[in-house]
Write a protein that holds these residues in place. Sequence first.
Motif, PDB file in Angstrom:
ATOM      1  N   ALA A  26       0.855  -1.183   0.000  1.00 43.94           N
ATOM      2  CA  ALA A  26       0.000   0.000   0.000  1.00 43.94           C
ATOM      3  C   ALA A  26       0.891   1.234   0.000  1.00 43.94           C
ATOM      4  O   ALA A  26       2.088   1.154   0.302  1.00 43.94           O
ATOM      5  CB  ALA A  26      -0.921   0.008   1.215  1.00 43.94           C
ATOM      6  N   ALA A  27       0.327   2.355  -0.364  1.00 47.89           N
ATOM      7  CA  ALA A  27       1.085   3.612  -0.390  1.00 47.89           C
ATOM      8  C   ALA A  27       0.205   4.748   0.090  1.00 47.89           C
ATOM      9  O   ALA A  27      -1.019   4.726  -0.094  1.00 47.89           O
ATOM     10  CB  ALA A  27       1.592   3.911  -1.798  1.00 47.89           C
ATOM     11  N   SER A  28       0.832   5.714   0.722  1.00 47.15           N
ATOM     12  CA  SER A  28       0.108   6.869   1.253  1.00 47.15           C
ATOM     13  C   SER A  28       0.928   8.125   0.986  1.00 47.15           C
ATOM     14  O   SER A  28       2.164   8.077   1.003  1.00 47.15           O
ATOM     15  CB  SER A  28      -0.121   6.690   2.750  1.00 47.15           C
ATOM     16  OG  SER A  28      -1.051   7.625   3.238  1.00 47.15           O
ATOM     17  N   LEU A  29       0.230   9.224   0.724  1.00 44.44           N
ATOM     18  CA  LEU A  29       0.908  10.472   0.378  1.00 44.44           C
ATOM     19  C   LEU A  29       0.590  11.563   1.386  1.00 44.44           C
ATOM     20  O   LEU A  29      -0.572  11.860   1.656  1.00 44.44           O
ATOM     21  CB  LEU A  29       0.492  10.930  -1.020  1.00 44.44           C
ATOM     22  CG  LEU A  29       1.109  12.242  -1.499  1.00 44.44           C
ATOM     23  CD1 LEU A  29       2.633  12.124  -1.606  1.00 44.44           C
ATOM     24  CD2 LEU A  29       0.524  12.665  -2.842  1.00 44.44           C
ATOM     25  N   LEU A  30       1.633  12.164   1.942  1.00 45.55           N
ATOM     26  CA  LEU A  30       1.493  13.348   2.785  1.00 45.55           C
ATOM     27  C   LEU A  30       1.783  14.542   1.894  1.00 45.55           C
ATOM     28  O   LEU A  30       2.936  14.814   1.531  1.00 45.55           O
ATOM     29  CB  LEU A  30       2.456  13.312   3.969  1.00 45.55           C
ATOM     30  CG  LEU A  30       2.040  12.449   5.161  1.00 45.55           C
ATOM     31  CD1 LEU A  30       2.154  10.964   4.825  1.00 45.55           C
ATOM     32  CD2 LEU A  30       2.878  12.768   6.375  1.00 45.55           C
ATOM     33  N   LEU A  31       0.722  15.214   1.498  1.00 46.66           N
ATOM     34  CA  LEU A  31       0.835  16.366   0.615  1.00 46.66           C
ATOM     35  C   LEU A  31       0.974  17.619   1.469  1.00 46.66           C
ATOM     36  O   LEU A  31       0.152  17.862   2.365  1.00 46.66           O
ATOM     37  CB  LEU A  31      -0.402  16.446  -0.270  1.00 46.66           C
ATOM     38  CG  LEU A  31      -0.300  17.220  -1.578  1.00 46.66           C
ATOM     39  CD1 LEU A  31       0.839  16.706  -2.450  1.00 46.66           C
ATOM     40  CD2 LEU A  31      -1.623  17.129  -2.336  1.00 46.66           C
ATOM     41  N   VAL A  32       2.004  18.413   1.201  1.00 50.18           N
ATOM     42  CA  VAL A  32       2.369  19.537   2.067  1.00 50.18           C
ATOM     43  C   VAL A  32       2.150  20.863   1.341  1.00 50.18           C
ATOM     44  O   VAL A  32       2.680  21.084   0.249  1.00 50.18           O
ATOM     45  CB  VAL A  32       3.846  19.430   2.511  1.00 50.18           C
ATOM     46  CG1 VAL A  32       4.215  20.594   3.426  1.00 50.18           C
ATOM     47  CG2 VAL A  32       4.101  18.094   3.206  1.00 50.18           C
ATOM     48  N   GLY A  55     -14.025   6.227  10.493  1.00 49.50           N
ATOM     49  CA  GLY A  55     -14.072   7.464  11.265  1.00 49.50           C
ATOM     50  C   GLY A  55     -12.724   8.043  11.642  1.00 49.50           C
ATOM     51  O   GLY A  55     -12.670   9.121  12.244  1.00 49.50           O
ATOM     52  N   LYS A  56     -11.647   7.371  11.290  1.00 48.15           N
ATOM     53  CA  LYS A  56     -10.315   7.872  11.621  1.00 48.15           C
ATOM     54  C   LYS A  56      -9.828   8.841  10.533  1.00 48.15           C
ATOM     55  O   LYS A  56     -10.160   8.705   9.362  1.00 48.15           O
ATOM     56  CB  LYS A  56      -9.312   6.717  11.749  1.00 48.15           C
ATOM     57  CG  LYS A  56      -9.644   5.714  12.841  1.00 48.15           C
ATOM     58  CD  LYS A  56      -9.509   6.321  14.223  1.00 48.15           C
ATOM     59  CE  LYS A  56      -9.765   5.286  15.308  1.00 48.15           C
ATOM     60  NZ  LYS A  56      -9.653   5.863  16.669  1.00 48.15           N
ATOM     61  N   PHE A  57      -9.024   9.819  10.943  1.00 47.11           N
ATOM     62  CA  PHE A  57      -8.407  10.732   9.985  1.00 47.11           C
ATOM     63  C   PHE A  57      -7.129  10.092   9.444  1.00 47.11           C
ATOM     64  O   PHE A  57      -6.339   9.505  10.203  1.00 47.11           O
ATOM     65  CB  PHE A  57      -8.099  12.075  10.635  1.00 47.11           C
ATOM     66  CG  PHE A  57      -9.300  12.967  10.746  1.00 47.11           C
ATOM     67  CD1 PHE A  57      -9.587  13.901   9.754  1.00 47.11           C
ATOM     68  CD2 PHE A  57     -10.169  12.861  11.825  1.00 47.11           C
ATOM     69  CE1 PHE A  57     -10.709  14.716   9.853  1.00 47.11           C
ATOM     70  CE2 PHE A  57     -11.282  13.667  11.936  1.00 47.11           C
ATOM     71  CZ  PHE A  57     -11.551  14.602  10.941  1.00 47.11           C
ATOM     72  N   VAL A  58      -6.942  10.212   8.141  1.00 52.80           N
ATOM     73  CA  VAL A  58      -5.800   9.591   7.473  1.00 52.80           C
ATOM     74  C   VAL A  58      -5.297  10.497   6.350  1.00 52.80           C
ATOM     75  O   VAL A  58      -5.926  11.491   6.004  1.00 52.80           O
ATOM     76  CB  VAL A  58      -6.172   8.215   6.878  1.00 52.80           C
ATOM     77  CG1 VAL A  58      -6.549   7.211   7.967  1.00 52.80           C
ATOM     78  CG2 VAL A  58      -7.316   8.358   5.875  1.00 52.80           C
ATOM     79  N   PHE A  59      -4.174  10.118   5.765  1.00 53.65           N
ATOM     80  CA  PHE A  59      -3.675  10.757   4.556  1.00 53.65           C
ATOM     81  C   PHE A  59      -4.287  10.017   3.366  1.00 53.65           C
ATOM     82  O   PHE A  59      -4.683   8.857   3.492  1.00 53.65           O
ATOM     83  CB  PHE A  59      -2.154  10.649   4.465  1.00 53.65           C
ATOM     84  CG  PHE A  59      -1.443  10.772   5.781  1.00 53.65           C
ATOM     85  CD1 PHE A  59      -1.440  11.977   6.468  1.00 53.65           C
ATOM     86  CD2 PHE A  59      -0.781   9.691   6.340  1.00 53.65           C
ATOM     87  CE1 PHE A  59      -0.799  12.088   7.691  1.00 53.65           C
ATOM     88  CE2 PHE A  59      -0.134   9.792   7.558  1.00 53.65           C
ATOM     89  CZ  PHE A  59      -0.140  10.986   8.237  1.00 53.65           C
ATOM     90  N   PRO A  60      -4.367  10.647   2.196  1.00 51.43           N
ATOM     91  CA  PRO A  60      -4.811   9.895   1.013  1.00 51.43           C
ATOM     92  C   PRO A  60      -3.892   8.701   0.784  1.00 51.43           C
ATOM     93  O   PRO A  60      -2.677   8.799   0.921  1.00 51.43           O
ATOM     94  CB  PRO A  60      -4.687  10.920  -0.114  1.00 51.43           C
ATOM     95  CG  PRO A  60      -4.770  12.251   0.562  1.00 51.43           C
ATOM     96  CD  PRO A  60      -4.104  12.064   1.896  1.00 51.43           C
ATOM     97  N   GLY A  61      -4.471   7.578   0.444  1.00 46.09           N
ATOM     98  CA  GLY A  61      -3.660   6.394   0.189  1.00 46.09           C
ATOM     99  C   GLY A  61      -4.503   5.149   0.154  1.00 46.09           C
ATOM    100  O   GLY A  61      -5.705   5.177   0.448  1.00 46.09           O
ATOM    101  N   GLU A 111      -8.200   9.694  -6.396  1.00 45.79           N
ATOM    102  CA  GLU A 111      -9.461   9.021  -6.092  1.00 45.79           C
ATOM    103  C   GLU A 111     -10.085   9.496  -4.780  1.00 45.79           C
ATOM    104  O   GLU A 111     -11.303   9.577  -4.659  1.00 45.79           O
ATOM    105  CB  GLU A 111      -9.242   7.501  -6.048  1.00 45.79           C
ATOM    106  CG  GLU A 111      -8.926   6.898  -7.417  1.00 45.79           C
ATOM    107  CD  GLU A 111      -8.662   5.401  -7.347  1.00 45.79           C
ATOM    108  OE1 GLU A 111      -8.671   4.846  -6.232  1.00 45.79           O
ATOM    109  OE2 GLU A 111      -8.452   4.795  -8.406  1.00 45.79           O
ATOM    110  N   GLU A 112      -9.245   9.816  -3.794  1.00 43.42           N
ATOM    111  CA  GLU A 112      -9.761  10.169  -2.471  1.00 43.42           C
ATOM    112  C   GLU A 112      -9.832  11.672  -2.223  1.00 43.42           C
ATOM    113  O   GLU A 112     -10.630  12.123  -1.397  1.00 43.42           O
ATOM    114  CB  GLU A 112      -8.907   9.515  -1.395  1.00 43.42           C
ATOM    115  CG  GLU A 112      -8.972   7.989  -1.421  1.00 43.42           C
ATOM    116  CD  GLU A 112      -8.242   7.333  -0.275  1.00 43.42           C
ATOM    117  OE1 GLU A 112      -8.418   6.124  -0.079  1.00 43.42           O
ATOM    118  OE2 GLU A 112      -7.482   8.022   0.434  1.00 43.42           O
TER     119      GLU A 112
END
Length: 247
Positions: A26-32, A55-61, A111-112
């Motif tokens: 899987a991959a996740s992106l922290l966009l700054v 219900g949890k807050f996450v980064f797109p991924g 997508e997210e």
Amino acid sequence: MAVNGLRKSAPDSASKALARIRPRDAASLLLVDRSGGELRILMGKRHMRHVFMPGKFVFPGGRTEAADGRISAIAELSESDQTKLLTGMGSRSSVQRCRALALSAIRETYEEAGLFLGRRHSDSPSIAHPDWAAFVQRNIHPDLSVLRYFARATTPPGGLRRFDTRFFLAFRDAVADALPEATGPSQELEELSWLPFREAARLDIPEITRMIIREAEATLAANPSLEPGNAVIQYRMKYGRFVREVF
């Protein structure tokens, strides 16, 4: 990335079966966003219908698909980032798998969150896969060179869903276009917000997500322009707790 709540004891055979589940890539992106006086990162709230971390807050991924590795890009990963990704793959290492991880971070961000990371070009990208149709329609070529690999974490054993997630950093400057409705077509994330690091760390998030936020902030403090060559932090579960490793 975390197991939340209590779980009833399972029979030994079931427990052993769960322990053998191989984590999916899987991959996740922290966009700054660096446009203001304080750096901000993009986060969204997972819909309550999700089985994994509702219900949890996450980064797109999200989950990496094999097809992602065959998508063309206008620029590739830096040599340093590719080498670090390959180093952590063991016997299943390949350049295509590295590309799949990076490209899935870009795809999931669209997508997210409805954001297109890449470069607009007069020619359409030669991409036939339906998941990337919106990029083709806008003549936006994915750009892997803007991504900086900086962290990795694996979901602990014992659950039905396990992910081996690679985390990337990128600046908002790399966004070539955005959907007008300010959300992604999957509608998996709600309440998308750009938040200072300290505010993001106070959200309802798993502890591993809080750790990744701190690692991202430290990476940017040491490397504010995100030049290639930064260290990569890896978190893995050992004896019931996350162990931090640097490579």
